[in-house]
Design a protein around this motif. Structure first.
Motif: not given
Ligand code: SF4
Ligand code: F3S
Length: 103
Positions: A11-16, A64-67, A40-45, A26-30
């Motif tokens: 689902e579309d949960v917004g924009e970043e 940057d995606t610390p954590g 781009v699947d950020f959880d796979i990259c 569920e940042p920063p892990e998901e």
């Protein structure tokens, strides 16, 4: 690999960073899938960087995606509107984190 049907299964949960975020997240892990035409699947990259190097029109930029467990930066498809559907990024990503949907 990224789910090619993310637009129906997520689902579309917004924009970043200028692109749609597909969740749940569920940042920063998901972090979910980022972008729509170029997604781009950020959880796979894992920050390989081949997509940034090879895209002829510089669609991607690092964010940057610390954590995050896979990598602390990701290739964001910031300029997905510029994509010319060459499919290079899809071919070079070693973990199949990118989906480009021409048409
Ligand atoms: Fe860039 Fe080609 Fe990938 Fe589009 S398909 S984002 S132009 S490498
Ligand atoms: Fe990430 Fe694949 Fe690009 S691992 S940095 S999306 S080549």
């Amino acid at each position: 690999a990224i789910d090619p049907n993310f637009e129906t299964n997520m689902e579309d949960v917004g924009e970043e960073h200028g692109v749609t975020v597909w969740g749940p997240t569920e940042p920063p892990e998901e972090l979910g899938v980022r972008g729509t035409h170029v997604a781009v699947d950020f959880d796979i990259c894992l920050a390989d960087g081949a997509c940034l190097e090879d895209c002829p029109v510089d669609v991607f930029e690092w964010v940057d995606t610390p954590g995050h467990p896979e990598s602390e930066r990701k290739a964001n498809p910031t300029d997905e509107d510029q994509c010319i559907d060459c499919m290079l990024c899809v071919d070079v990503c070693p973990v199949d984190a990118i989906d480009v949907d021409p048409g």
